[in-house]
Structures are given as structure tokens and as C-alpha cells.
Enzyme design. Structure first.
Site, short mmCIF file in Angstrom:
data_model
loop_
_atom_site.label_atom_id
_atom_site.label_comp_id
_atom_site.label_asym_id
_atom_site.label_seq_id
_atom_site.Cartn_x
_atom_site.Cartn_y
_atom_site.Cartn_z
N HIS A 49 42.75 16.14 68.12
CA HIS A 49 44.08 16.28 68.74
C HIS A 49 44.00 16.59 70.24
CE1 HIS A 49 48.10 17.66 69.64
NE2 HIS A 49 47.68 18.89 69.79
N HIS A 73 44.08 23.26 75.22
CA HIS A 73 45.46 23.75 75.15
C HIS A 73 45.79 24.53 73.88
CE1 HIS A 73 46.55 20.13 72.76
NE2 HIS A 73 47.54 20.88 72.33
N GLU A 77 45.92 29.88 71.29
CA GLU A 77 46.89 30.12 70.24
C GLU A 77 46.26 30.04 68.85
OE1 GLU A 77 50.24 27.57 70.24
OE2 GLU A 77 51.12 28.62 68.54
N ASP A 78 45.44 29.03 68.63
CA ASP A 78 44.99 28.77 67.27
C ASP A 78 43.59 29.29 66.92
OD1 ASP A 78 47.35 27.53 66.95
OD2 ASP A 78 46.59 25.49 67.11
N ASP A 141 51.20 16.48 74.47
CA ASP A 141 50.94 17.16 73.20
C ASP A 141 51.98 16.71 72.17
OD1 ASP A 141 49.97 19.16 71.39
OD2 ASP A 141 51.56 20.51 72.05
N ASP A 261 70.94 -7.65 77.23
CA ASP A 261 69.76 -6.93 77.69
C ASP A 261 68.76 -6.62 76.59
OD1 ASP A 261 71.53 -6.66 79.75
OD2 ASP A 261 71.81 -4.52 79.46
MN MN Z 1 48.73 20.82 70.46
#
Ligand code: MN
Length: 725
Positions: A49, A73, A77-78, A141, A261
Site C-alpha cells: 500500500h 505514511h 499510526e499503525d 492514499d 460532450d
Molecule cells: Mn494509508
């Protein structure tokens, strides 16, 4: 698809931009160790990811710091890795980016979904104002999460798709990152309305060859005519995005074959003069459709988008859009704010970036005036709406505003003091009313006089959050006593209108509870906030009504034993879905006065010769009837059968700002959640609002809440109520 570090490196090497590969590889190593055994819902190793997110950002041309931060990133947090480790190894900048992205993900203690969303948006805006790259990482993300959403359960997919449409798509639009915006839109659309998505996909697949040869023939015709331009212009042709087509099908109400269009041709040249020359040639070759020409070169969109747009009619009368722009404009159109990093040389540095971020700063400033988070989400939605108009001051300065903005918005967009002191305005030299809706090209002169002050009713006329919050903050500052009086009266009116009445002492504590929930310290603070418009009653009234019904139900419970109600011994079920206790196969009908729905608290009344009539427990006729000695012994307990399947008709009363496309948007909202419409009546009200009465079919009262929520979210809708209370 699993993204590997090798793919990322290959992508980096094949591009033109130079990256610090060593730092990127070590960021990868660190992330890989941190995520170690973690897997995603799809079963892939988690590290895939962040690598995918980094990959998207390389495509956007972001810098090394951003790529490192993207790889890292999710670690703070994880995983157990502290931010300090990131800072020590990759420096302050990367740590700030990672921290910014991490903070956006933290859940707040907010109690409702709206509040939670608003809180997230608030944090997002603040993070963006510190470093815009945070939000670009967040967009990448979200894009990868949407690409892999199939692995998530149904409800989650829809929630995420919804949030993406409401928050991330407008942000991507505002930042001008077309590629991300369109893909987010199409992917959300896929989950929100899979049936329509498949329909359009199928329609596009039919005659695919014919379509491609149509575009090819136009491209080569144009190429022939402009072959003497050097260097040769680039000509691209494509079918527009699925969501773009979907919007046109619904808004214009046209069948698939009639939409303008579907096809777009883009011509990229070297200079602005060539843009206009090519436009002339195009109009010479094909017949232009009137009023479809837009010059976004002389008046760029607020997200800095520039191009000439025109729609012309080609072979066999098939219309197509032509966009003409320079390469500079093209980079800005595709990459928006990200072009600042990708093509730094092509854009004149910091000034342009500052200009782009002006709207962001403005929004943060104006939202600080807003105490109510729901108001903020509303503001984001309306202020980020893609439609905008451009008007001029008499000196020729361009003021850009959301569509449907009024003179008041214009005045406040020039300067707060100009707004406060406004007495009137001239449009193109003629006096215009304050609720005049600004059109592109208008020259607007604001008339002011010293000592003049805002008028409360301006709040109903202003369209932009900016103007409203400036007016509100003036009243908040200047007129507390008046606000309290005004707010109190407004609440009393609203209570009366909704039949909320309580004895004085109970009323006092009822209102005190409401005030507390609105984060007001005292009831007077609450009144004052209502008075200056910081709290909008129409937005909280449905919750107040819920509380009131609960309170009344609780009170009824206490009084229950005294009520003269038959309590029979055994039960049987009627096909209507109503169980009349103790009576077999009796005729059941639903009272017209309150139209009960499954889930409502109900009671039956034995009519003379027409079976049992079922009312809602809080129906006014029931209240009156229970106190009437003549009807003693005729009220009977009934309840809903467990497996009610029939559709019930339910009528909704909607008040909305009258605007074009309102009906289409509301019916689209209903169609998108598969709610059948049996009847629809609309009429104009004197105050410029519209009143819609819609009868729909619903399976139960539980669904009604989400339907009402859905309709309330349609732009311009002020109030939705079930009629017949
Ligand atoms: Mn993420």
C-alpha cells in the site's frame, strides 16, 4: 496488484525528474520492517500500500521528501514506530509530513457522523495550510484505497465512496489535480450507483469502434488544417469520464444518445496567440453551438485552470467539445497544485502557489468564525462547488464567486468593510436589488455610506460562507442583547410550528439540554448564537423533535395504566403488516391524518363498520380521542408484524432554495438509493423558496431517516419533513 520497490524504482528512473534514490530506498526499508507481518484486507502484504501511494506521487512528479513520507505514511499510526525515529532518520520535513497525514486519520470524540466528518475536514484544512503536500499524499492514499476497495465489506465501501465524493473530490478539484479527481469520482460512483455505472459502461462499449473512428477522423481533419503551426500541436481525443456522463444524463435528463460532450478533443499549442488562432480555425471547420464557448484563458477558474472551451457539431451532427491550451496550462490542468513540484520551471514560483492557496486560507479564516461543525461541512460542500461566476469591479478587478452568489457576496468578497457599509449596488450601471444573482461578465459597483451597518436578513440572501460568517460575526460582536431576544423568539416560533409544547419548568430544562449539546455555556449564549446565525435552527430541529418525541413517549409510559385501552388475550396478523391483538382477520386501514409506517409507535381505533383504523401513537387525533369519553373502549392495542415486506407510501414535505436542477438533484438522490417516487408536486413560495411534496414508497420507518438525510444533503434543501404528523 502488488506494488514492489522495484516497480517504484523503475518508475522513478524512467521519468525525467531526479530523485534521491538512496533516501527513498531506506524509507522503504524502514517501512517494510515496521509493517513486517501486517497484511491488507485483500491479503496482500501491507507494504504494497505505501509503495503504491508513493508510485502515484511519482506519477504526479512530487519531490523526494514527499515520496519518503508516502512510504512511511502509515507507520506512526499503525505500528509501534515513534515519529522520533522518522525524524532522526529522514529529517524534520519528512517527519512533519508523516505527522500531518497521521493526524488526519485519528478519530475524534465527535458524537455524530457529520461532526466527525467536519472535524476531519477541519484538521485537513489546518494540515494543508501548514504544508500542502500533506493533502496531496492524503489524496494519493485515498486513491489507492479506492482502487482496492473491493476487499472491504459493502457498507464500508459505500461510506468511503460517499466521503470521497463529499470531501476528497472537491479538494482534488480545488487543487486542480484532474487525474486524481476524475478517478476518485469514477471509483466512488462505481460503489454508490453500481447499476447506473454498468449501464453507462455497457452503452459506451456498444459501437466502440464507430466511436473511435469518429474521434480519429476529427483528429486527423484538425491536424491537416493546423499543420503549418510549429512546433506541431498535440491533439488528443477521448470519451469523457463515466461520472461526467452520469451527471449529464441526470441533470439534463437526456437519454444517452443525446448528451453533448461525450467526446472531447484537446489541442495543446505553444503560445496563447496560437490558442486563439486555432479556435478560429475550429469555428471555421465546424459549426459552433451558441453559448458554449468559454474563455478560461482571460478569466482562469479559481483553481487556476486555463483553456479555451467550445462545443461544435461534427460529422452526422454529433457534437463534441474542443479544449485549446498551451503546455503550461496543460500541466496546471492535469496536475494542478502538484505542477508546482513537477514543473517548477514552468510556473513562476511561489507567487502562483500563494495565489492558489488564497482560497484555502480564506476558508480557514472564515471557518474559525463558525462554531458549528455541521455548518462547516456544509460550507466546504458549497464553497468547493465547481460552478463559479466571474464579475468585475468598476476598476476591472476580477472577483470570482460560486454560482448563484448575490450582490452581498460580491461586496464581502471585495472587503469586509465594503460589505458592512453597503447600501445598494449597480450592475452594468443600473441599480440592482441585493438578491440579484451575479452573472459572469457583470460589472458590479457597490454603493456604500459611512455609518451604515449590516441587516440581519442579508444572511438569507448571501450564498457564500465567507459573506455569511462576516455578517454573523458583526452581529455576534455588536448586538448581544438583540441577538438573545431574536434567538429566543425564533426558537419559540420554531417550537410552535412543530407543536412542541411543555410546561414552563420542563421547557426550561429541555432548552438547557439543547444549549449544552450545542456547546453553549448558558441558555442565553445559545439564544445569542441562534440570533446571530451561528446556530441554524432548521439544521437541528429534527434532532430536537426526536428528543421531544422521546420525552413525550416517556411521559406517556408513566400515564399508561390510566388509558382506556382494550388489552385482549391473543394475537393474529393481518396482511397489512399490522397485528391487531385479539381479533382474527379484521379489516385494517391506515389513518389518513398521520399515515403510520412500520416502526412507528401505533394504536388502533375500532371504527363503526370499517374495521380498525391505525394511527400513530402521537397523532393529534389520538391524543384528543383518548380524552373523549364517547370513544372509551374503542381504542385497541396493535403492533407491527415482524416480517413486514410491503412498501408503504410516505409523503415528504420539502422546503428548498428555488434553483434550476433542484428537482433533478432530489430525484437523483432518491433514485440513487432505489426509492420509488409515486407522486411529486412542486410550487414556488413567495420568499424565493420552493415547496416540494413527494410521495415515495418505503419499506419501513428506519429507512425513512436515511432518506431524509440523503435529501437534506441536496444543495439548497432547507428542510425535510414527513407530512401528516
Ligand atoms: Mn494509508
Amino acid at each position: 496488484m502488488i506494488y514492489t520497490i522495484d516497480m517504484l524504482i523503475e518508475k522513478i528512473i524512467s521519468g525525467e525528474r531526479t530523485y534521491d534514490l538512496e533516501r527513498i530506498t531506506s524509507a522503504y526499508e524502514l517501512a517494510k520492517v515496521a509493517h513486517d507481518q501486517q497484511t491488507r484486507d485483500s491479503g496482500e502484504p501491507y507494504i504494497s500500500h505505501p509503495v503504491a501511494v508513493a508510485y502515484i506521487l511519482v506519477e504526479l512528479g512530487m519531490d523526494t521528501d514527499t515520496i519518503c513520507a508516502a512510504l512511511l505514511h502509515d507507520v506512526v499510526e499503525d505500528t509501534d514506530m515513534p515519529l522520533k525515529t522518522v525524524q532522526d532518520k529522514f529529517g524534520e520535513d519528512v517527519a512533519l509530513l508523516v505527522n500531518g497525514v497521521t493526524k488526519l486519520d485519528l478519530l475524534t470524540s465527535a458524537s455524530t457522523i457529520e461532526e466527525y466528518k467536519a472535524e476531519n475536514v477541519r484538521k485537513m484544512l489546518l494540515a494543508m495550510s501548514q504544508d500542502i503536500r500533506v493533502i496531496i499524499i492524503k489524496l494519493a492514499d485515498r486513491l489507492h484505497n479506492m482502487r482496492t476497495m473491493d476487499a472491504k465489506p459493502e457498507q464500508k465501501r459505500r461510506d468511503k465512496a460517499h466521503e470521497t465524493m463529499e470531501v476528497y473530490v472537491p479538494l482534488a478539484h480545488r487543487l486542480g489535480i484532474r487525474a486524481i479527481k476524475e478517478e476518485l469520482e469514477d471509483r466512488s460512483f462505481y460503489y454508490l450507483d453500481p447499476v447506473a455505472y454498468a449501464e453507462i459502461e455497457r452503452a459506451l462499449a456498444i459501437r466502440k469502434d464507430a466511436r473511435e473512428s469518429f474521434i480519429e477522423s476529427i483528429k486527423s481533419k484538425i491536424a491537416e488544417r493546423i499543420c503549418d503551426i510549429q512546433p506541431p500541436p498535440q491533439i488528443d481525443g477521448r470519451v469523457k469520464s463515466l461520472y461526467g456522463i452520469y451527471k449529464k444524463v441526470y441533470i439534463a435528463g437526456r437519454s444517452f444518445d443525446e448528451i453533448f460532450d461525450i467526446y472531447a478533443v484537446r489541442i495543446i499549442v505553444s503560445t496563447v496567440i496560437e490558442c486563439y488562432n486555432v479556435l478560429g480555425i475550429i469555428h471555421d471547420m465546424f459549426r459552433p453551438i451558441p453559448n458554449r464557448f468559454k474563455d478560461y484563458i482571460s478569466t482562469p477558474k479559481t483553481n487556476m485552470y486555463q483553456s479555451l472551451h467550445t462545443t461544435v457539431i461534427g460529422r452526422e451532427g454529433i457534437p463534441f467539445e474542443v479544449q485549446i491550451r498551451t503546455w503550461d496550462m496543460h500541466y496546471t490542468a492535469e496536475y494542478g497544485i502538484a505542477a508546482h513540484w513537477k514543473y517548477k520551471a514552468g510556473i513562476s514560483g511561489k507567487d502562483k502557489l500563494e495565489e492558489r492557496l488564497a482560497w484555502l486560507r480564506q476558508m480557514i479564516e472564515s471557518q474559525q468564525e463558525t462554531d458549528n461543525p455541521e455548518e462547516l461541512v456544509h460550507a466546504i460542500k458549497s464553497d468547493l462547488a465547481p460552478e463559479e461566476v466571474f464579475a468585475f469591479t468598476p476598476k476591472g478587478d476580477v472577483i470570482s464567486l460560486p454560482a448563484e452568489s448575490t450582490i452581498i457576496d460580491f461586496a464581502y468578497a471585495i472587503h469586509t468593510e465594503v460589505g458592512h457599509k453597503m447600501t445598494g449596488a449597480k450592475v452594468d450601471g443600473r441599480i440592482a436589488p441585493l438578491d440579484y444573482q451575479i452573472k459572469t461578465g457583470d460589472i458590479v459597483e457597490i454603493l456604500t455610506s459611512k455609518g451604515h451597518t449590516p441587516v440581519r436578513s442579508w444572511l438569507n440572501i448571501a450564498k457564500t460562507n465567507e459573506a455569511k460568517s462576516k455578517i454573523r460575526s458583526w452581529f455576534k460582536r455588536e448586538r448581544r442583547e438583540e441577538n438573545i431576544k431574536e434567538g429566543k423568539e425564533e426558537l419559540e416560533r420554531e417550537f410552535k410550528r412543530n407543536n412542541i409544547s411543555l410546561p414552563a419548568d420542563e421547557l426550561e430544562s429541555f432548552i438547557a439540554d439543547i444549549a449544552k449539546r450545542q456547546h453553549c455555556e448558558t441558555v442565553d449564549d445559545f439564544y445569542a448564537a441562534v440570533g446571530y446565525g451561528g446556530i441554524i435552527l432548521s439544521r437541528i430541529i429534527s434532532r430536537i423533535k426526536d428528543d421531544y418525541s422521546k420525552l413525550m413517549a416517556a411521559k406517556r409510559q408513566e400515564n399508561e395504566p390510566q388509558l382506556p385501552i382494550i388489552t385482549p388475550a391473543r394475537s393474529t396478523k393481518d396482511i397489512s403488516g399490522i397485528v391487531v391483538e385479539g381479533i382474527d382477520n379484521c379489516l385494517v386501514k391506515f389513518a389518513q391524518c398521520c399515515n403510520p409506517l412500520p416502526g412507528d409507535d401505533v394504536i388502533g381505533f375500532i371504527t363503526r363498520g370499517h374495521g380498525v383504523s391505525v394511527h400513530k401513537r402521537d397523532c393529534a387525533n389520538v391524543r384528543a380521542g383518548l380524552n373523549n369519553p364517547d370513544s372509551t373502549g374503542r381504542w385497541i392495542r396493535v403492533h407491527w408484524a415482524d416480517n413486514v415486506q410491503t412498501h408503504y407510501r410516505c409523503t415528504l414535505d420539502i422546503v428548498a432554495r428555488d434553483r434550476t436542477g433542484l428537482l433533478a438533484d432530489i430525484s437523483m438522490a432518491l433514485t440513487s438509493i432505489r426509492v420509488p417516487i409515486h407522486e411529486l408536486n412542486a410550487r414556488e413560495l413567495k420568499n424565493g423558496n420552493a415547496n416540494l411534496v413527494i410521495t415515495i414508497g418505503i419499506p419501513s420507518v428506519e429507512q425513512l431517516k436515511s432518506i431524509i438525510q440523503k435529501i437534506s444533503k441536496v444543495d439548497g434543501v432547507l428542510q425535510v419533513e414527513r407530512s401528516g404528523k
